[in-house]
Design an enzyme around this catalytic site. Structure first.
Site, short mmCIF file in Angstrom:
data_model
loop_
_atom_site.label_atom_id
_atom_site.label_comp_id
_atom_site.label_asym_id
_atom_site.label_seq_id
_atom_site.Cartn_x
_atom_site.Cartn_y
_atom_site.Cartn_z
N PRO A 1 0.80 -1.24 0.00
CA PRO A 1 0.00 0.00 0.00
C PRO A 1 0.83 1.29 0.00
O PRO A 1 1.83 1.40 0.71
CB PRO A 1 -0.82 -0.13 1.29
CG PRO A 1 -0.99 -1.60 1.46
CD PRO A 1 0.32 -2.19 1.01
N CYS A 2 0.35 2.24 -0.80
CA CYS A 2 1.06 3.51 -0.98
C CYS A 2 0.67 4.62 0.00
O CYS A 2 1.50 5.50 0.28
CB CYS A 2 0.82 4.03 -2.40
SG CYS A 2 1.37 2.93 -3.71
N PRO A 3 -0.59 4.67 0.51
CA PRO A 3 -1.00 5.81 1.34
C PRO A 3 -0.08 6.18 2.49
O PRO A 3 0.02 7.37 2.83
CB PRO A 3 -2.39 5.37 1.84
CG PRO A 3 -2.91 4.51 0.75
CD PRO A 3 -1.72 3.74 0.26
#
Length: 413
Positions: free
Chosen positions: A77-79
């Site tokens: 995940p990037c967030p």
């Protein structure tokens, strides 16, 4: 012939998977949280073993079953790292980067490939990156980070991705990052035929105006709504090349249609801009918003293939080997770690050859505190600091990530 297997975590809808397949890797397993993306993976590759669920949940899969695989890969995940977000890093319940790195100790792959957003390359995360490199080194791997632009690999958008490649010491000398292509592909030439597919007379003129590389496609999240090409700044950039970025169209423009800004893109067009094409065929399942999210959050297949081929050459020990050394990302972190106890501010300010000013040291310490426990004491000679534990989730049963993930699972993507 030797078979090169890959286990892919946080596999998404298949951008990295397709690229790695074209690079010569065979998928032993793909694990993905989103059920829609899992359906897409199975639709395209029925023979693959695709498991839906939280990749960090022991009930989802057993990493020990894949010990010694050629490549462990994923787009975690990037967030937690995105510049547009809060950059919570190790304290974000979606952060799986540190966990994925720790997974190497169990799976013991010959190589590791993880990709994420450009934000992870920023000074905010220098200590985090250093910890990752040190962890991999302790496991017998030599790792390197590289910021890659998708547009350098004939993908018609910028899409900077921060990529980590780590190889066992036996293979590391043979790894070289892929060479950028000399060909720049534009939005206009990529989408001209699709824009004209329903008889729209303005397609040729539009393509001439769209003679640029696109801004980064933004996939969006379950938390923040439906299909949309990005924030205000991105929408202005899209408008400059004749694209209405307020949503995604159901079909290509029709004969006689006129547009104040330009037509909207369809999911098929967005997929082209992400690098899917006749050379990278793929089918996406689900409703429009679901398809768009799968496409927009992907690692462009041509970039994944380019990096995958570089890893493959290293595993085959092709070319001339070169010595690899551990890079330094955060001198203050390294000084704290090496000390093993309290370190004076005076000593930390000498961590770099040119020295560090007091205000800069304070800033560096404040950044490190976001991802690490830092103990501070005051002495007559000034402040002293000691590096404590890493705050990130690496599999701890009592980590706050577990409760937060369970609470927000329906919004995580």
């Amino acid at each position: 012939m030797t078979s090169y297997e890959v286990v892919e975590i946080c596999a998404g809808a298949g951008g990295q998977a397709l690229g790695l397949e074209k690079a010569g890797f065979n998928h032993e397993l793909a694990v993905e949280l989103d059920s829609n993306a899992c359906t897409t993976l199975t639709e395209n590759r029925p023979a693959w073993k695709v498991i839906p669920g939280d990749v960090a949940d022991p009930d989802t899969w057993d990493p020990r079953d894949y010990k010694g695989v050629s490549l462990l890969a994923g787009g975690v995940p990037c967030p937690p790292f995105t510049i547009a977000g809060k950059q919570l890093g190790a304290t974000d319940e979606r952060d799986l980067f540190a966990w994925a790195v720790g997974l190497v100790g169990t799976v013991k792959p010959k190589a590791l490939l993880l990709e994420n957003v450009r934000g992870l390359s920023m000074p905010r995360f220098s200590g985090y990156r250093q910890h990752v490199l040190d962890t991999l080194a302790s496991l017998g791997y030599i790792a390197e980070w590289k910021l890659l632009q998708a547009s350098d690999f004939e993908v018609p958008q910028l899409r900077p991705r921060f990529v980590l490649v780590a190889l066992q010491e036996e293979y590391a000398p043979y790894f070289y990052w892929p060479t950028p292509s000399q060909t720049i592909v534009t939005v206009g030439e990529t989408l001209r035929d699709l824009m004209a597919s329903k008889g729209w007379e303005g397609a040729e003129e539009w393509a001439l105006k769209a003679n640029k590389v696109a801004p980064t496609i933004v996939g969006g999240s379950k938390k923040h709504g439906g299909a949309d090409l990005g924030p205000t700044r991105a929408k202005r950039a899209w408008a400059e090349i004749g694209v209405d970025a307020l949503g995604v169209a159901d079909s290509a423009p029709l004969s006689g249609q006129r547009f104040p800004v330009g037509p909207k893109l369809t999911c098929e067009m967005v997929a082209r801009i992400q690098g899917w094409s006749d050379d990278y065929p793929w089918t996406f399942t689900g409703r429009k918003t679901t398809r768009y999210r799968q496409i927009g959050n992907a690692f462009p297949p041509p970039v994944a293939e380019a990096v995958g081929r570089s890893v493959m050459r290293a595993l085959r020990k092709e070319g001339v080997g070169a010595e690899r050394t551990l890079a330094s990302h955060d001198a203050v972190y390294l000084a704290l770690r090496a000390a093993g106890g309290f370190v004076s501010a005076t000593r930390l300010m000498k961590a770099e050859p040119k020295g560090i000013e007091p205000a800069e040291l304070e800033r560096r310490i404040s950044l490190l505190k976001r991802d690490f426990e830092i103990e501070v004491t005051e002495h007559s000679s000034g402040a002293q600091y000691r590096l404590g534990s890493f705050k990130a989730f690496v599999g701890q049963a009592d980590h706050i990530r577990n409760d937060l993930f369970a609470k927000n699972k329906s919004k995580i993507s």
